[in-house]
Every structure is written in structure tokens, then in C-alpha cells.
Design a protein around this motif. Structure first.
Motif, mmCIF file in Angstrom:
data_model
loop_
_atom_site.group_PDB
_atom_site.id
_atom_site.type_symbol
_atom_site.label_atom_id
_atom_site.label_comp_id
_atom_site.label_asym_id
_atom_site.label_seq_id
_atom_site.Cartn_x
_atom_site.Cartn_y
_atom_site.Cartn_z
ATOM 1 N N LEU A 1 39.446 25.502 36.641
ATOM 2 C CA LEU A 1 39.037 25.813 38.016
ATOM 3 C C LEU A 1 39.129 24.568 38.888
ATOM 4 C CD1 LEU A 1 37.741 27.590 40.217
ATOM 5 C CD2 LEU A 1 35.500 26.975 39.274
ATOM 6 N N GLY B 1 42.454 36.348 38.421
ATOM 7 C CA GLY B 1 42.360 35.547 39.639
ATOM 8 C C GLY B 1 42.920 34.146 39.444
ATOM 9 N N TYR B 2 42.698 33.597 38.260
ATOM 10 C CA TYR B 2 43.236 32.266 37.937
ATOM 11 C C TYR B 2 44.767 32.289 37.906
ATOM 12 C CZ TYR B 2 44.505 28.148 35.201
ATOM 13 O OH TYR B 2 45.090 26.985 34.768
ATOM 14 N N LEU C 1 38.911 32.640 43.437
ATOM 15 C CA LEU C 1 38.767 32.283 42.022
ATOM 16 C C LEU C 1 37.413 31.615 41.774
ATOM 17 C CD1 LEU C 1 39.805 31.881 39.133
ATOM 18 C CD2 LEU C 1 40.900 29.760 39.925
#
Length: 372
Positions: free
Chosen positions: A7, A96-97, A76
Motif C-alpha cells: 500500500l 483494488g490493489y 485502495l
């Protein structure tokens, strides 16, 4: 499930793109350029007005591209936090990543295309190598691959010339790829493409090797100044071929442009030959042929400058435009690029136009060398 480090990586690369692309500066620039379009008499000079509108549009595309990346990055981060409260699933976070990472990588790649001609459309020409039907069939497979790539990536692909093979496939074809950065993405396809397969045209079922060459040049528009000596141009006209019956062209709409080119640096002379049978309208075909001539002359000037630059930077790895660049080995389920060593086992996908990973690998390795 992605990690906190993954992230952070997406967030940091998104922030870096804002700085690299100078998004804040571009927003100010767009406002300034838009003000110019509101000036009295702006459309009096239509050519200049269109160039100004294109300038605004091109700047806005970078802003929109970054905004898309930023939105996916923020979504994300939100999904990652929601997962802790069990409001979204692990699969949704991973999805989402994947979307955010792809958007980041695509914008990073586009940022690498800073060459003078990179943002232009392009002309892609395929010639079959020695080997008759086998290589002509291979050339037609490559033509389909690039047409599928164009379709998938939103480029307008027009076949301007096509010479069919004696039994199957094609001897040569020229495709105009119109769209943003078509040349920048496809310039790495220049070179010889090698096919190894069990030939359907060989009764003994032997493994055969075939070759076809691909040439990619930027498609120059009217805004690029190219010196064309009208006295060196001559034209022939001919009937465009057809399948027979009502499809045969009864008028000489096909055009053949001959240009006696003299290299301004070496003094060497050669004839550039361009055929165009794209439409049944002869003036339109002449216009298209002239556009291709401008593209060829522009590309020669560009290659001269690159060659001069290469002499200065002799220590850098040189890319031979006419060399064998990629092998497609059908039996072993392998396609390998010899310049980057990137390879894949998804042969069917590649032949269906999925060549983006080869393009990315090429640009990541060589684009900085071309620009320095």
C-alpha cells in the motif's frame, strides 16, 4: 491480501508522479492556455486555433491521467482500512490493489515517452522474409497481431497497402495506427521477428523457421515541417485490385508515388516508392501517400540525429533497428524478446495482440538511453 508495504509503495509512487509530471504547474498552464482560446478572433486562423486547442487537450490528458491514479490510490487506502473493520473482503482489497498498481505503472510508462516523435501516430510496415508461403503466412499472422493490439488499445488502424501472398498470407502490408503515443509504444517493434513451428505447409510435418521484418515510423501531420522537393516527385496511377465481379475497381484510383530522395548528409540518392489504395478516391489516396512520404523523411532526419547522438555516447548499448528482436516458438509455448530477455508462455495471447508486457520491458530498458 496485500501488505502495508505494498500500500505504501502505491501511495509513494502516486505522490512521485504528481511531482514528476508537475501536475500543479500543468493545472496553472491549462488555465492560461484556455484564456488564449477566449481571445477575440481566435478562430480567424483555424490552423493555429486547432493547434492551441490540441495543446490544451494534451495538458488536460496528463492531469486526468494523474487524477485517475490518485482516485484509485485513495480508494485502495480506504479499502485497506475498511478491511480491518470487516466492511470489505480480502478479494476486494486485492482487486483494488491490482487496479491501482496497473494505473500507476501505465502512467509511469507514459511519462517515459518524452521523445520528439513519441506522442505521434505511426506507420507500421510488415514485409515477409525469404521462404515463400511459410514466411508470407507468418507476415499475415503479425498483421493480425498488430491489428488486434490496435483494437484493444483504442487506436484507429487503417490498412493503406496490402499485397497478398501467392498461395496464402501476405507479402507486405502498411498499417496506419492513429492515436496518442502510438509511435512511442510501437517503436520497439522495429526489427526482424522469427517464427519457429511445425509447418502446416510441409507434408513431412517438419519444424520450420520463418522471418518477417517490421518497420515503424512516426506518422507526421501538417504541423511538422518536412522539406519535400516537388521536382523530385512523380506519380503513377493504377486500378486497385479486388475480388472480382462488382468488387473490381473500374477506375485508376490507386496511386504510386516515386520520390527521388537525396540524402542531405551523404549525397546518396535512392528512390522512395509508396503505393496507396486505401480509398476509391484518387485525390484522397494521393494525400495519404504524401503524408506517408512526410513521415518517412521525418523519420530519416530523426534517425540521423539519433545516430549522431549514438556516436557521442558510444559506450551505451546500441540497438540495431534491422536486427532480430523476438522469437515466437510455438511448439515450446514461448515468445522471447532477445533485447530485454522478457519472455512469456502465453503464445496465443501474444498472437491475439497482447504485447503490452514486451513493450513495457523494452521502454523500461531503452527509453532513457534514447532520450539522454
Amino acid at each position: 491480501m496485500i501488505t502495508i508495504e505494498q500500500l505504501k509503495d502505491v501511495k509513494e509512487r502516486t505522490d512521485a508522479l504528481r511531482r514528476y509530471l508537475d501536475i500543479d504547474g500543468k493545472k496553472i498552464q491549462v488555465e492560461e492556455e484556455q484564456l488564449r482560446t477566449q481571445a477575440p478572433g481566435f478562430w480567424d486562423d483555424q490552423k493555429r486555433a486547432e493547434a492551441q486547442m490540441k495543446k490544451v487537450k494534451d495538458l488536460q490528458k496528463w492531469i486526468d491521467g494523474y487524477n485517475h491514479v490518485k482516485t484509485l490510490s485513495d480508494e485502495l487506502e480506504l479499502a485497506f482500512d475498511f478491511y480491518k473493520d470487516e466492511l470489505v473482503t480480502e478479494a476486494e482489497v486485492d482487486e483494488g490493489y491490482a487496479k491501482a498498481l496497473e494505473a500507476v505503472e501505465n502512467l509511469e510508462l507514459k511519462n517515459m515517452l518524452r521523445g520528439e516523435a513519441d506522442q505521434m501516430s505511426c506507420v507500421l510496415k510488415i514485409n515477409s522474409g525469404a521462404g515463400g508461403t511459410e514466411s508470407q503466412d507468418w507476415a499475415s499472422m503479425l498483421m493480425r497481431m498488430y491489428l488486434r493490439y490496435a483494437e484493444t488499445n483504442g487506436y484507429k488502424a487503417t490498412i493503406s497497402t496490402l499485397q497478398e501472398g501467392d498461395e496464402a498470407g501476405i507479402k507486405t502490408c502498411t498499417i496506419q495506427m492513429e492515436g496518442d503515443y502510438a509511435y512511442g509504444y510501437l517503436k520497439g517493434e522495429n526489427g526482424v521477428h522469427r517464427l519457429v513451428r511445425v509447418s502446416p505447409y510441409n507434408a513431412q510435418g517438419k519444424r520450420m523457421t520463418s522471418f518477417a521484418s517490421v518497420f515503424v515510423t512516426p506518422l507526421v501531420d501538417d504541423s511538422i515541417e518536412v522539406n519535400i522537393e516537388q521536382a523530385r516527385i512523380s506519380w503513377d496511377t493504377f486500378r486497385s485490385g479486388g475480388a472480382g465481379g462488382q468488387n473490381v475497381n473500374k477506375v485508376e484510383s490507386g496511386v504510386r508515388l516515386r520520390y527521388q530522395f537525396k540524402d542531405p548528409y551523404t549525397g546518396e540518392e535512392e528512390e522512395i516508392l509508396i503505393e496507396n489504395t486505401e480509398t476509391r478516391d484518387q485525390p484522397k489516396n494521393k494525400e495519404n501517400a504524401m503524408r506517408q512520404l512526410r513521415s518517412i523523411l521525418y523519420d530519416r532526419e530523426l534517425q540521423h540525429r539519433l545516430a549522431e547522438q549514438a556516436k557521442v555516447e558510444a559506450g551505451k548499448k546500441k540497438i540495431e533497428w534491422g536486427s532480430q528482436i523476438r522469437s515466437y516458438v510455438f511448439d515450446d509455448r514461448r515468445v522471447k524478446d532477445h533485447r530485454t530477455n522478457y519472455q512469456t508462455s502465453d503464445v496465443n495471447g501474444v498472437m491475439d495482440g497482447k504485447i503490452e508486457d514486451f513493450i513495457k520491458a523494452y521502454l523500461m530498458e531503452f527509453s532513457s538511453e534514447e532520450q539522454n
